[in-house]
Scaffold this motif. Structure first.
Motif, PDB file in Angstrom:
ATOM      1  N   ARG A 161       0.824  -1.221   0.000  1.00  0.00           N
ATOM      2  CA  ARG A 161       0.000   0.000   0.000  1.00  0.00           C
ATOM      3  C   ARG A 161       0.850   1.260   0.000  1.00  0.00           C
ATOM      4  O   ARG A 161       0.451   2.281  -0.555  1.00  0.00           O
ATOM      5  CB  ARG A 161      -0.928   0.016   1.222  1.00  0.00           C
ATOM      6  CG  ARG A 161      -2.064  -0.972   1.194  1.00  0.00           C
ATOM      7  CD  ARG A 161      -3.143  -0.577   2.191  1.00  0.00           C
ATOM      8  NE  ARG A 161      -2.619  -0.411   3.543  1.00  0.00           N
ATOM      9  CZ  ARG A 161      -2.608  -1.358   4.464  1.00  0.00           C
ATOM     10  NH1 ARG A 161      -3.083  -2.560   4.172  1.00  0.00           N
ATOM     11  NH2 ARG A 161      -2.126  -1.136   5.675  1.00  0.00           N
ATOM     12  N   THR A 162       2.021   1.190   0.647  1.00  0.00           N
ATOM     13  CA  THR A 162       2.842   2.387   0.821  1.00  0.00           C
ATOM     14  C   THR A 162       4.093   2.384  -0.054  1.00  0.00           C
ATOM     15  O   THR A 162       4.926   3.279   0.075  1.00  0.00           O
ATOM     16  CB  THR A 162       3.261   2.519   2.302  1.00  0.00           C
ATOM     17  OG1 THR A 162       4.035   1.362   2.686  1.00  0.00           O
ATOM     18  CG2 THR A 162       2.036   2.620   3.204  1.00  0.00           C
ATOM     19  N   PHE A 163       4.244   1.409  -0.935  1.00  0.00           N
ATOM     20  CA  PHE A 163       5.441   1.302  -1.766  1.00  0.00           C
ATOM     21  C   PHE A 163       5.595   2.568  -2.608  1.00  0.00           C
ATOM     22  O   PHE A 163       4.677   2.953  -3.338  1.00  0.00           O
ATOM     23  CB  PHE A 163       5.342   0.087  -2.673  1.00  0.00           C
ATOM     24  CG  PHE A 163       6.636  -0.268  -3.361  1.00  0.00           C
ATOM     25  CD1 PHE A 163       7.686  -0.819  -2.649  1.00  0.00           C
ATOM     26  CD2 PHE A 163       6.803  -0.050  -4.719  1.00  0.00           C
ATOM     27  CE1 PHE A 163       8.877  -1.157  -3.277  1.00  0.00           C
ATOM     28  CE2 PHE A 163       7.987  -0.384  -5.355  1.00  0.00           C
ATOM     29  CZ  PHE A 163       9.024  -0.932  -4.631  1.00  0.00           C
ATOM     30  N   PRO A 164       6.736   3.268  -2.511  1.00  0.00           N
ATOM     31  CA  PRO A 164       6.885   4.549  -3.213  1.00  0.00           C
ATOM     32  C   PRO A 164       6.798   4.380  -4.729  1.00  0.00           C
ATOM     33  O   PRO A 164       7.483   3.521  -5.301  1.00  0.00           O
ATOM     34  CB  PRO A 164       8.299   5.006  -2.800  1.00  0.00           C
ATOM     35  CG  PRO A 164       8.635   4.216  -1.579  1.00  0.00           C
ATOM     36  CD  PRO A 164       7.920   2.908  -1.722  1.00  0.00           C
ATOM     37  N   PRO A 165       5.979   5.179  -5.398  1.00  0.00           N
ATOM     38  CA  PRO A 165       5.896   5.077  -6.869  1.00  0.00           C
ATOM     39  C   PRO A 165       7.250   5.225  -7.550  1.00  0.00           C
ATOM     40  O   PRO A 165       7.523   4.555  -8.548  1.00  0.00           O
ATOM     41  CB  PRO A 165       4.954   6.233  -7.234  1.00  0.00           C
ATOM     42  CG  PRO A 165       4.119   6.449  -6.015  1.00  0.00           C
ATOM     43  CD  PRO A 165       5.025   6.160  -4.854  1.00  0.00           C
ATOM     44  N   ALA A 166       8.109   6.077  -7.000  1.00  0.00           N
ATOM     45  CA  ALA A 166       9.418   6.279  -7.622  1.00  0.00           C
ATOM     46  C   ALA A 166      10.291   5.038  -7.555  1.00  0.00           C
ATOM     47  O   ALA A 166      11.270   4.913  -8.306  1.00  0.00           O
ATOM     48  CB  ALA A 166      10.141   7.451  -6.941  1.00  0.00           C
ATOM     49  N   ALA A 167       9.949   4.109  -6.653  1.00  0.00           N
ATOM     50  CA  ALA A 167      10.743   2.878  -6.513  1.00  0.00           C
ATOM     51  C   ALA A 167      10.246   1.756  -7.417  1.00  0.00           C
ATOM     52  O   ALA A 167      10.879   0.698  -7.488  1.00  0.00           O
ATOM     53  CB  ALA A 167      10.726   2.404  -5.062  1.00  0.00           C
ATOM     54  N   ARG A 168       9.153   1.954  -8.111  1.00  0.00           N
ATOM     55  CA  ARG A 168       8.560   0.867  -8.900  1.00  0.00           C
ATOM     56  C   ARG A 168       9.461   0.333 -10.011  1.00  0.00           C
ATOM     57  O   ARG A 168       9.322  -0.845 -10.397  1.00  0.00           O
ATOM     58  CB  ARG A 168       7.206   1.301  -9.464  1.00  0.00           C
ATOM     59  CG  ARG A 168       6.184   1.512  -8.357  1.00  0.00           C
ATOM     60  CD  ARG A 168       4.746   1.461  -8.825  1.00  0.00           C
ATOM     61  NE  ARG A 168       3.858   1.498  -7.665  1.00  0.00           N
ATOM     62  CZ  ARG A 168       3.478   0.441  -6.985  1.00  0.00           C
ATOM     63  NH1 ARG A 168       3.907  -0.754  -7.364  1.00  0.00           N
ATOM     64  NH2 ARG A 168       2.678   0.555  -5.944  1.00  0.00           N
ATOM     65  N   PRO A 169      10.376   1.119 -10.579  1.00  0.00           N
ATOM     66  CA  PRO A 169      11.295   0.516 -11.563  1.00  0.00           C
ATOM     67  C   PRO A 169      12.077  -0.682 -11.014  1.00  0.00           C
ATOM     68  O   PRO A 169      12.488  -1.551 -11.792  1.00  0.00           O
ATOM     69  CB  PRO A 169      12.231   1.677 -11.913  1.00  0.00           C
ATOM     70  CG  PRO A 169      11.389   2.898 -11.733  1.00  0.00           C
ATOM     71  CD  PRO A 169      10.521   2.590 -10.541  1.00  0.00           C
ATOM     72  N   LEU A 170      12.260  -0.751  -9.692  1.00  0.00           N
ATOM     73  CA  LEU A 170      12.960  -1.908  -9.117  1.00  0.00           C
ATOM     74  C   LEU A 170      12.223  -3.205  -9.413  1.00  0.00           C
ATOM     75  O   LEU A 170      12.848  -4.273  -9.519  1.00  0.00           O
ATOM     76  CB  LEU A 170      13.123  -1.734  -7.607  1.00  0.00           C
ATOM     77  CG  LEU A 170      13.998  -0.575  -7.138  1.00  0.00           C
ATOM     78  CD1 LEU A 170      13.990  -0.490  -5.608  1.00  0.00           C
ATOM     79  CD2 LEU A 170      15.426  -0.735  -7.650  1.00  0.00           C
ATOM     80  N   LEU A 171      10.898  -3.131  -9.550  1.00  0.00           N
ATOM     81  CA  LEU A 171      10.118  -4.333  -9.834  1.00  0.00           C
ATOM     82  C   LEU A 171      10.405  -4.870 -11.232  1.00  0.00           C
ATOM     83  O   LEU A 171      10.139  -6.040 -11.514  1.00  0.00           O
ATOM     84  CB  LEU A 171       8.616  -4.033  -9.683  1.00  0.00           C
ATOM     85  CG  LEU A 171       8.172  -3.590  -8.284  1.00  0.00           C
ATOM     86  CD1 LEU A 171       6.717  -3.161  -8.292  1.00  0.00           C
ATOM     87  CD2 LEU A 171       8.383  -4.718  -7.274  1.00  0.00           C
ATOM     88  N   GLU A 172      10.944  -4.027 -12.109  1.00  0.00           N
ATOM     89  CA  GLU A 172      11.322  -4.485 -13.450  1.00  0.00           C
ATOM     90  C   GLU A 172      12.647  -5.239 -13.430  1.00  0.00           C
ATOM     91  O   GLU A 172      12.973  -5.955 -14.375  1.00  0.00           O
ATOM     92  CB  GLU A 172      11.433  -3.293 -14.416  1.00  0.00           C
ATOM     93  CG  GLU A 172      10.127  -2.582 -14.703  1.00  0.00           C
ATOM     94  CD  GLU A 172      10.294  -1.504 -15.764  1.00  0.00           C
ATOM     95  OE1 GLU A 172      11.088  -1.714 -16.712  1.00  0.00           O
ATOM     96  OE2 GLU A 172       9.647  -0.449 -15.643  1.00  0.00           O
ATOM     97  N   LEU A 173      13.408  -5.071 -12.354  1.00  0.00           N
ATOM     98  CA  LEU A 173      14.729  -5.675 -12.282  1.00  0.00           C
ATOM     99  C   LEU A 173      14.806  -6.872 -11.343  1.00  0.00           C
ATOM    100  O   LEU A 173      15.612  -7.777 -11.545  1.00  0.00           O
ATOM    101  CB  LEU A 173      15.757  -4.629 -11.808  1.00  0.00           C
ATOM    102  CG  LEU A 173      16.107  -3.499 -12.764  1.00  0.00           C
ATOM    103  CD1 LEU A 173      17.061  -2.532 -12.087  1.00  0.00           C
ATOM    104  CD2 LEU A 173      16.709  -4.036 -14.050  1.00  0.00           C
ATOM    105  N   VAL A 174      13.989  -6.860 -10.293  1.00  0.00           N
ATOM    106  CA  VAL A 174      14.118  -7.865  -9.232  1.00  0.00           C
ATOM    107  C   VAL A 174      12.952  -8.842  -9.278  1.00  0.00           C
ATOM    108  O   VAL A 174      11.811  -8.449  -9.051  1.00  0.00           O
ATOM    109  CB  VAL A 174      14.181  -7.192  -7.845  1.00  0.00           C
ATOM    110  CG1 VAL A 174      14.332  -8.247  -6.755  1.00  0.00           C
ATOM    111  CG2 VAL A 174      15.326  -6.185  -7.784  1.00  0.00           C
TER     112      VAL A 174
END
Length: 333
Positions: free
Chosen positions: A51-64
Motif C-alpha cells: 500500500r505504501t510502496f513509493p511510486p518512484a521505486a517501482r522501476p525496481l520491480l522491473e529488475l528484481v
C-alpha cells in the motif's frame, strides 16, 4: 541442486559480513513483495508495504524477480546507501549487460528502460538511482535500527557456533537444506548449478527480509556471497534492547520460550505459562528447532520440548551486569 566447490584456500576464507548491506536488503525486500509463498510472518508486512510502496521505486520491480536472483550489480556489499550507489554506478559495462541479459532471459521481460540501462544511458541510470533511494527510504530506513540490532545479535550467535563447533558446522547450520559432501557444500535448490570458488572465498550474509532458499552470487571481483535467512525475520525483530540481547536475536516470545525450555515442557505447558496459543508455540518451537536451539519429541498426544546444549549455552552466556545483560561473544567484524 546447487553445489559450491571449496578448495583449502576457500575454507580458510569463509567470513561473516561485518555490517548489514542496505542494497542487498532492498533487493530482497523487493523480491519478498512479489512472493506468493511469503508465509504468515510476512503477510501483514507485505500487505502494508504494497500500500505504501513509493511510486518512484517501482522501476525496481522491473529488475528484481520474486526469486531474489536480480542483477548482481544492483546489490553490492556496502556499508551505506551512498557507498552502495557509487558501487552500482561504477559497475563494468560488460558485467551490467551480461547480468541484465541473464535476468531478462530467466524471469523478467526486457523493457525499453532495461535496454537503456544496458546501453549505459544517463537518464536510465538516473531513474535507477532515484528508485534505489526511494526504495531505501520507504522500505528500509524506518526499520534500519531493528535490522542492525538483529544483525549484530545474529553475528554474535554465529560466532559462538564457529568457536564451539568449527566452520563446517556453522555453515551447515545457516539454513535448512544445506549440507557438506566432502569439500562441496550442497544447497537444495530448483536450479542445477555448479560453482567453483577457486580460491576466491565465501562471505556469509544474513538477511532480515529473505525467507527463501539460500542464494549464492559470484561477482567479477572479490569473494562469492551466500545470503541466508536470519534467525529472526524483520516482522519479529524487537526495537533494539541494551538489556536483553537474546530477545534481540530471537524476538521476545522465542526468547521466553527458550528460557522456559531449560526444563522439559510440552506445547500445552508453554502455551499456558506464556498465555499464547498452542499453534503459536508450535510455530516458534519449529523455528527454534531449525536454529538447533531446541529438540522436540512426541509422546502420544503430547509434544515435549527442551533446550539443546547450544540453546542452553546461548542463555547461560548472557551474564547480568549492573547495566543489564550482554552477550559475551562480540559480533565479528
Amino acid at each position: 541442486m546447487l553445489r559450491v566447490h571449496f578448495t583449502l584456500d576457500d575454507l580458510l576464507q569463509v567470513t561473516l559480513v561485518p555490517t548489514p548491506a542496505p542494497l542487498m536488503e532492498l533487493v530482497l525486500a523487493t523480491a519478498m513483495l512479489q512472493r506468493e509463498d511469503i508465509g504468515p510472518v510476512f503477510t501483514r508486512w507485505r500487505r502494508r508495504t504494497l500500500r505504501t510502496f513509493p511510486p518512484a521505486a517501482r522501476p525496481l520491480l522491473e529488475l528484481v524477480p520474486a526469486t531474489g536472483r536480480g542483477p548482481l550489480f544492483l546489490d553490492p556489499l556496502s556499508r551505506g546507501l551512498g557507498d552502495g550507489l557509487d558501487q552500482v554506478r561504477s559497475s563494468p559495462a560488460a558485467f551490467v549487460r551480461a547480468d541484465l541479459q541473464r535476468v531478462c532471459t530467466a524471469s523478467r521481460p526486457q523493457t525499453s528502460w532495461t535496454t537503456h540501462l544496458a546501453q549505459q544511458d544517463h537518464d536510465a541510470w538516473q531513474v535507477l538511482q532515484v528508485a534505489v533511494r526511494a526504495g531505501y527510504t520507504g522500505l528500509l530506513a524506518p526499520a534500519w535500527d531493528r535490522i542492525t540490532a538483529g544483525f549484530d545479535a545474529e553475528q554474535a550467535w554465529r560466532g559462538q557456533i564457529l568457536a564451539r563447533h568449527g566452520i563446517r558446522a556453522m555453515v551447515a547450520g545457516l539454513s535448512q537444506g544445506i549440507r557438506w559432501r566432502g569439500v562441496v557444500l550442497e544447497i537444495d535448490s530448483p536450479e542445477d548449478r555448479e560453482i567453483q570458488l577457486a580460491g576466491r572465498g565465501l562471505t556469509l550474509l544474513p538477511s532480515a527480509f529473505w525467507t527463501g532458499r539460500p542464494l549464492v552470487g559470484v561477482y567479477p571481483h572479490g569473494p562469492a556471497l551466500l545470503v541466508y535467512p536470519a534467525v529472526t525475520p524483520l516482522p519479529l525483530l524487537e526495537e533494539p534492547s541494551a538489556t536483553d540481547p537474546v530477545s534481540t536475536l530471537l524476538g521476545c516470545t522465542r526468547a521466553s520460550i527458550l528460557a522456559l525450555l531449560t526444563r522439559q515442557r510440552t506445547t500445552t505447558d508453554v502455551a499456558r505459562e506464556l498465555g499464547i496459543s498452542k499453534s503459536s508455540v508450535s510455530e516458534h518451537t519449529k523455528a527454534l528447532r531449525q536454529a538447533r536451539l531446541v529438540v522436540s519429541q512426541r509422546e502420544g498426544q503430547a509434544v515435549w520440548h527442551t533446550c539443546t546444549p547450544l540453546g542452553l549455552s546461548l542463555i547461560t552466556k548472557t551474564s547480568a551486569t549492573d547495566e543489564g545483560t550482554r552477550l559475551l561473544v562480540p559480533p565479528l567484524g
